[in-house]
Design a protein around this motif. Structure first.
Motif, PDB file in Angstrom:
ATOM      1  N   TRP A 145      33.200  14.118  -1.005  1.00 31.97           N
ATOM      2  CA  TRP A 145      32.626  13.697  -2.280  1.00 31.97           C
ATOM      3  C   TRP A 145      31.137  13.511  -2.133  1.00 31.97           C
ATOM      4  O   TRP A 145      30.607  13.433  -1.017  1.00 31.97           O
ATOM      5  CB  TRP A 145      33.305  12.441  -2.799  1.00 31.97           C
ATOM      6  CG  TRP A 145      32.893  11.145  -2.121  1.00 31.97           C
ATOM      7  CD1 TRP A 145      32.928  10.873  -0.790  1.00 31.97           C
ATOM      8  CD2 TRP A 145      32.381   9.976  -2.745  1.00 31.97           C
ATOM      9  NE1 TRP A 145      32.489   9.593  -0.555  1.00 31.97           N
ATOM     10  CE2 TRP A 145      32.153   9.019  -1.741  1.00 31.97           C
ATOM     11  CE3 TRP A 145      32.113   9.630  -4.060  1.00 31.97           C
ATOM     12  CZ2 TRP A 145      31.648   7.751  -2.015  1.00 31.97           C
ATOM     13  CZ3 TRP A 145      31.619   8.364  -4.323  1.00 31.97           C
ATOM     14  CH2 TRP A 145      31.389   7.447  -3.303  1.00 31.97           C
ATOM     15  N   PHE A 146      30.465  13.468  -3.270  1.00 24.83           N
ATOM     16  CA  PHE A 146      29.043  13.170  -3.276  1.00 24.83           C
ATOM     17  C   PHE A 146      28.885  11.704  -3.619  1.00 24.83           C
ATOM     18  O   PHE A 146      29.354  11.241  -4.660  1.00 24.83           O
ATOM     19  CB  PHE A 146      28.303  14.058  -4.286  1.00 24.83           C
ATOM     20  CG  PHE A 146      28.056  15.435  -3.767  1.00 24.83           C
ATOM     21  CD1 PHE A 146      26.875  15.735  -3.096  1.00 24.83           C
ATOM     22  CD2 PHE A 146      29.008  16.433  -3.913  1.00 24.83           C
ATOM     23  CE1 PHE A 146      26.635  16.999  -2.593  1.00 24.83           C
ATOM     24  CE2 PHE A 146      28.785  17.701  -3.413  1.00 24.83           C
ATOM     25  CZ  PHE A 146      27.599  17.990  -2.756  1.00 24.83           C
ATOM     26  N   ASP A 147      28.247  10.949  -2.722  1.00 27.83           N
ATOM     27  CA  ASP A 147      28.109   9.501  -2.905  1.00 27.83           C
ATOM     28  C   ASP A 147      27.048   9.156  -3.954  1.00 27.83           C
ATOM     29  O   ASP A 147      26.474  10.049  -4.583  1.00 27.83           O
ATOM     30  CB  ASP A 147      27.844   8.816  -1.567  1.00 27.83           C
ATOM     31  CG  ASP A 147      26.495   9.175  -0.950  1.00 27.83           C
ATOM     32  OD1 ASP A 147      25.610   9.714  -1.655  1.00 27.83           O
ATOM     33  OD2 ASP A 147      26.314   8.896   0.251  1.00 27.83           O
ATOM     34  N   GLU A 148      26.796   7.861  -4.118  1.00 29.36           N
ATOM     35  CA  GLU A 148      25.846   7.371  -5.112  1.00 29.36           C
ATOM     36  C   GLU A 148      24.439   7.913  -4.892  1.00 29.36           C
ATOM     37  O   GLU A 148      23.628   7.956  -5.803  1.00 29.36           O
ATOM     38  CB  GLU A 148      25.782   5.828  -5.085  1.00 29.36           C
ATOM     39  CG  GLU A 148      27.110   5.133  -5.251  1.00 29.36           C
ATOM     40  CD  GLU A 148      27.934   5.070  -3.958  1.00 29.36           C
ATOM     41  OE1 GLU A 148      27.372   5.126  -2.839  1.00 29.36           O
ATOM     42  OE2 GLU A 148      29.160   4.978  -4.082  1.00 29.36           O
ATOM     43  N   ASN A 149      24.136   8.321  -3.659  1.00 29.76           N
ATOM     44  CA  ASN A 149      22.820   8.874  -3.324  1.00 29.76           C
ATOM     45  C   ASN A 149      22.815  10.395  -3.339  1.00 29.76           C
ATOM     46  O   ASN A 149      21.894  11.025  -2.820  1.00 29.76           O
ATOM     47  CB  ASN A 149      22.369   8.361  -1.955  1.00 29.76           C
ATOM     48  CG  ASN A 149      22.246   6.864  -1.937  1.00 29.76           C
ATOM     49  OD1 ASN A 149      21.668   6.275  -2.851  1.00 29.76           O
ATOM     50  ND2 ASN A 149      22.799   6.230  -0.921  1.00 29.76           N
ATOM     51  N   ASP A 150      23.869  10.977  -3.920  1.00 35.22           N
ATOM     52  CA  ASP A 150      24.010  12.428  -4.046  1.00 35.22           C
ATOM     53  C   ASP A 150      24.080  13.130  -2.680  1.00 35.22           C
ATOM     54  O   ASP A 150      23.637  14.252  -2.525  1.00 35.22           O
ATOM     55  CB  ASP A 150      22.872  13.006  -4.892  1.00 35.22           C
ATOM     56  CG  ASP A 150      23.277  14.298  -5.575  1.00 35.22           C
ATOM     57  OD1 ASP A 150      24.476  14.497  -5.832  1.00 35.22           O
ATOM     58  OD2 ASP A 150      22.381  15.122  -5.842  1.00 35.22           O
ATOM     59  N   GLN A 151      24.653  12.424  -1.704  1.00 33.30           N
ATOM     60  CA  GLN A 151      24.831  12.984  -0.370  1.00 33.30           C
ATOM     61  C   GLN A 151      26.298  13.361  -0.178  1.00 33.30           C
ATOM     62  O   GLN A 151      27.189  12.565  -0.477  1.00 33.30           O
ATOM     63  CB  GLN A 151      24.422  11.973   0.706  1.00 33.30           C
ATOM     64  CG  GLN A 151      22.964  11.574   0.652  1.00 33.30           C
ATOM     65  CD  GLN A 151      22.038  12.741   0.873  1.00 33.30           C
ATOM     66  OE1 GLN A 151      22.164  13.477   1.841  1.00 33.30           O
ATOM     67  NE2 GLN A 151      21.105  12.931  -0.046  1.00 33.30           N
ATOM     68  N   LEU A 152      26.537  14.566   0.330  1.00 36.67           N
ATOM     69  CA  LEU A 152      27.895  15.007   0.592  1.00 36.67           C
ATOM     70  C   LEU A 152      28.458  14.210   1.759  1.00 36.67           C
ATOM     71  O   LEU A 152      27.840  14.098   2.813  1.00 36.67           O
ATOM     72  CB  LEU A 152      27.911  16.504   0.925  1.00 36.67           C
ATOM     73  CG  LEU A 152      29.279  17.123   1.211  1.00 36.67           C
ATOM     74  CD1 LEU A 152      30.224  16.980   0.031  1.00 36.67           C
ATOM     75  CD2 LEU A 152      29.115  18.596   1.586  1.00 36.67           C
TER      76      LEU A 152
END
Length: 162
Positions: free
Chosen positions: A17-24
């Motif tokens: 998933w992509f976290d709150e910081n848009d990191q995979l």
């Protein structure tokens, strides 16, 4: 593989998933749900009509009520890649609580025993539509749909069980 049922333990598995910081990120279901009350719900495919217009919105629109009744995590699982799930999540700008998790190879869906063969529709192996309510990884409610139905796996049915 036997279909997951009430009384079973939620299997562990890695999803993306992509976290709150848009990191995979790769995340473990047990890391997200252990010691918590969690809803895991699965859909046959991102951007498909029933999933996009009914199933996912039912959880986004009822997320605050679910949280008020003790649900800590609302986890959407689909046999899609994480980039598709990220794009799909962006179509719900009001979503604050539903995590869009990618089961790209269907491995986790297989561990749940909830595969759905949609090869005849050009979609390959996907997930059956379902909603599970678990407390500390123990399944308390298992609402698993037959075919393409959407009758028992929406947020309203989980709310009735809480």
């Amino acid at each position: 593989m036997a279909q997951i049922a009430v009384g079973d333990s939620i299997p562990d598995g890695k999803l993306a998933w992509f976290d709150e910081n848009d990191q995979l990120q790769e995340v473990s279901i047990h890391a997200l749900a252990a010691g918590k009350k969690a809803v895991l719900f699965g859909v046959p495919g991102a951007f498909t009509p029933t999933c996009s217009m009914q199933h996912v919105p039912s959880f986004i629109e009822n997320a605050e009520e679910l949280k008020s009744k003790g649900v800590d995590e609302i986890l959407l699982i689909s046999v899609n890649d994480p980039f598709v799930m990220k794009a799909w999540a962006k179509t719900y700008p009001d979503n604050k609580h539903v995590k869009f998790l990618a089961d790209g190879s269907g491995t986790y869906t297989h561990a749940l025993g909830l595969e759905l063969d949609l090869s005849g529709n050009g979609l390959g192996t996907r997930s059956r539509r379902f909603a599970l309510l678990a407390a500390d990884l123990n399944v308390k409610v298992a609402n698993i749909e037959e075919g393409g139905a959407f009758t028992i796996s929406g947020a309203d049915e989980i709310l009735k069980a809480l």
